[in-house]
Design an enzyme around this catalytic site. Structure first.
Site, PDB file in Angstrom:
ATOM      1  CB  SER A 573      -0.998  -0.005   1.149  1.00 29.00           C
ATOM      2  OG  SER A 573      -0.331   0.101   2.356  1.00 29.00           O
ATOM      3  CE  LYS A 616      -3.259   1.217   5.108  1.00 33.10           C
ATOM      4  NZ  LYS A 616      -3.398   0.753   3.735  1.00 33.10           N
TER       5      LYS A 616
END
Ligand code: ADP
Length: 666
Positions: A573, A616
């Site tokens: 990511s 996140k």
């Protein structure tokens, strides 16, 4: 030959007599008792000075100390359970709901288990009456039918656990009934009734899926035993797969909730950590032939709990040592599988111990890291990190009152104001869970305790303000790294997901004279290194789009570094973040520090969706990020987040690197 003096003999006899008594009162299953008694017999024949004597002694002592028949009665009052769980834990609505559902299912299964439904199918009236009488006395709900056809009608109306059927009947015989039942109700156990003369046919029926057979005229004990065995196998199969797994970052309440469940049910609580378990023997024990052999940790904990049905937490199942994973996992599968764990054999004990009433709960930081065959058996319940607002609330309602009690300040409890709590959270912790926060609150309370004692008289109610916090905990340890730092060329902010929750990273890119080398540093894992290579290739092949000279790499090296070099980092990511750092560097445009990016990059510049969005976003807020840029496909994840988690952050969903670059670069 006699090895001992008279006194020694007496001691040995006393010791053996003592053990005999202990075996008698230990309520062991008959087969275990027999083994213990045989062992005792061997001991009585050898000298106490021989090694085998003390091995036998320790073994019998261990056997008798196990809670073979000791168990707590479950309290299945759902309302009480709900109250206990909410008294101890703030929020966690979905988790609590799932636990209550789980308990409700158990309650129903147990209720069914108390009165299993049995159908007797036989055209011989006396035999039916006999069986009905025996089984009703065993507290089963019994119905009867005089032919296979009638039996099928009844099975359509009631769900039977066990069907006992004669083989020869006028309207549809037992064999045909068996076949039909196996197709329509595969979980129902069929026991075949037969005369002595036709045992052969009965054996054939077992091949076709009959669970067992009993012979006429009936031996009462045999009937009872066969039906009991069948009923037990049904109830065990029906709770199959129901081991709960709590998965989430540390400090999010997994262990304490497990303890809460134990209290709600009125069970003992046991816990072992599987983190770093290297050897199957740690789970299943060593054989007694090894010097210093010991039982495994499961049996040892059961012994410590002195209950055969505790709530048993197996922590960190995702951290089992990789090399020994297959063996250890096989042992764990046996422990967790309701079909097998009723006769779990620990190598040291060497006799089966019934673990089927233990309620196992496993925990993991990341469920995806659990060994696949184990994961298959688990019902994963996700725990996520807490928002700052949640943390403030939990600190006020739970952590501070608890620390005040534990540090002996109940007489004159200090008052924490909300700014002080806010300061502890922001300045002294950086975590998804609450462990650090609880530790810092404990430190403040301890320091207050010391002052109270030094001043010898209770100080008037101490108000804990941000200044008091700073005087006790020292200068703040963490800052709003992202929000406060200056925007720079070649430095971008990314969001990553780790075992301890979400985090932000900074990707730095630098360019120097050299020979076309890509240097990667910062403990990057393979996937991340490949992402970096893909990002560079993308930028090189699209130099025109970003108005870069085609040969920018010709006489240069490029260095990509992710600080906090001691912490290993991996995952796809960061691809988009690395691409942003490169473009910022090569175009000479500073990147916004308070904009965080997460996304996997393809060579053609598309941005693919990423996982761990919830954690996140929490990490982004902790770090003071104002805007988060995510792949378009992650829009649903953001839509599904509760509004409180998205406060103060705006979102942009990008499909391509160009769109991202527009947002990130100044
Ligand atoms: P984990 O097992 O997930 O690492 P713990 O159960 O050890 O976490 O939790 C750490 C501390 O935080 C414990 O003192 C626990 O009571 C507290 N805690 C965690 N979640 C909550 C919550 N929702 N409400 C109240 N206290 C909580």
């Amino acid at each position: 030959m006699n090895f001992f003096k008279k006194g020694d003999d007496k001691l040995q006899i006393d010791a053996i007599e003592d053990l005999k008594q202990k075996i008698f009162s230990a309520c062991m299953p008959p087969e275990v008792r027999e083994i213990a008694e045989n062992e005792l017999l061997t001991m009585s024949r050898i000298s106490p000075l021989m090694a085998e004597y003390s091995i036998g002694l320790t073994y019998i002592e261990y056997l008798v100390s196990l809670p073979w028949n000791k168990r707590t009665e479950d309290n299945l009052d759902l309302r009480r359970a709900e109250m206990i769980l909410s008294e101890r834990h703030f929020g966690l609505g979905i988790v609590k709901e799932r636990i209550l559902e789980h308990l409700a299912v158990k309650t129903l299964l147990m209720a069914q288990g108390r009165q299993p439904h049995i159908l007797i199918v036989d055209d011989e009236e006396v035999a039916v009456k006999n069986l009905e009488h025996i089984l009703k006395r065993e507290n089963y709900a019994v119905e009867t039918a005089s032919s296979g056809t009638e039996a099928l009608r009844r099975t359509a109306m009631t769900s039977f656990d066990v069907i006992l059927t004669d083989l020869r009947m006028a309207k549809m015989g037992g064999m045909e009934l068996l076949e039909k039942i196996k197709i329509s109700y595969p979980d129902t156990r069929v026991i075949v009734i037969t005369a002595y003369a036709s045992v052969e046919t009965a054996l054939e029926a077992t091949k076709k899926g009959a669970f067992d057979y009993i012979t006429k005229p009936f031996n009462l004990d045999a009937v009872r035993a066969a039906v009991k065995k069948a009923v037990e196998s049904v109830s065990k199969a029906s709770v199959k797969g129901s081991v709960i797994c709590f998965s989430g970052p540390p400090g999010t309440g997994k262990t304490s909730l497990g303890r809460g469940i134990a209290d709600a049910l009125g069970r003992q609580f046991s816990r072992i950590s599987l983190g770093g378990v290297r050897d199957e023997a740690e789970i299943r024990g060593h054989r007694r032939t090894y010097a210093g052999a010991m039982p495994g940790r499961i049996i040892e904990e059961i012994r410590r709990a002195q209950s055969s049905n505790p709530v048993f937490m197996l922590d960190e199942i995702d951290k089992m040592h990789n090399e020994s994973r297959v063996d250890t996992a096989a042992a764990l599968l046996e422990v967790l599988d309701p079909e097998q764990n009723s006769c779990f054999i620990d190598h040291y004990l060497d006799v089966p111990f019934d673990l089927s009433s233990v309620m196992f709960i496993v925990t993991a930081n990341v469920a995806d890291n659990i060994y696949e065959p184990l994961l298959d058996r688990l019902e994963v319940i996700e725990f996520s990190g807490y928002t700052e607002e949640d943390k403030e609330m939990i600190a006020q309602r739970y952590l501070i009152p608890r620390q005040i009690r534990e540090q002996g300040l109940s007489q004159c409890p200090p008052k924490f104001n909300i700014e002080a709590i806010h300061k502890i959270i922001q300045g002294y912790t950086k975590e998804a869970g609450l462990r650090g926060l609880e530790r810092q609150i404990a430190t403040v309370c301890r320091k207050i305790a010391k002052e109270t004692v030094l001043q010898k008289c209770p100080v008037e109610v101490l108000r804990v303000t941000p200044e008091v916090v700073e005087s006790y905990l020292g200068p703040r340890k963490y800052d709003f790294e992202a929000a406060t730092a200056k925007n720079r060329i070649g430095v971008t902010t990314g969001l990553v997901w780790t075992e301890t929750g979400g985090d932000i990273i900074f990707v730095e890119a630098a360019k120097m004279w050299g020979s076309k080398e890509l240097i990667l540093t910062g403990s990057l894992g393979n996937v991340m290194r490949e992402s970096a290579q893909a990002a560079l290739s993308y930028v090189r092949s699209n130099a025109g789009t970003f108005k870069l000279p085609e040969d920018f790499f010709e006489n240069h090296d490029i260095h990509i570094h992710v600080p906090a070099g001691a912490i290993p980092k991996d995952g796809p990511s960061a691809g988009a973040t690395i691409a942003m750092a490169l473009i910022s560097l090569l175009m000479g445009r500073p990147a916004r520090r308070d904009v965080a990016v997460s996304g996997e990059l393809t060579l053609s510049g598309r941005i693919l969706p990423v996982g761990g969005i919830r954690e996140k976003i929490l990490a982004a807020r902790r770090a003071g990020i104002r805007e988060v840029i995510l792949p378009v496909k992650n829009r649903v994840d953001i839509d599904n987040l509760p509004a409180k988690m998205k406060k103060d952050v705006s979102f942009f969903f990008a499909e391509s690197v160009e769109e991202m670059a527009d947002k990130v670069l100044l």
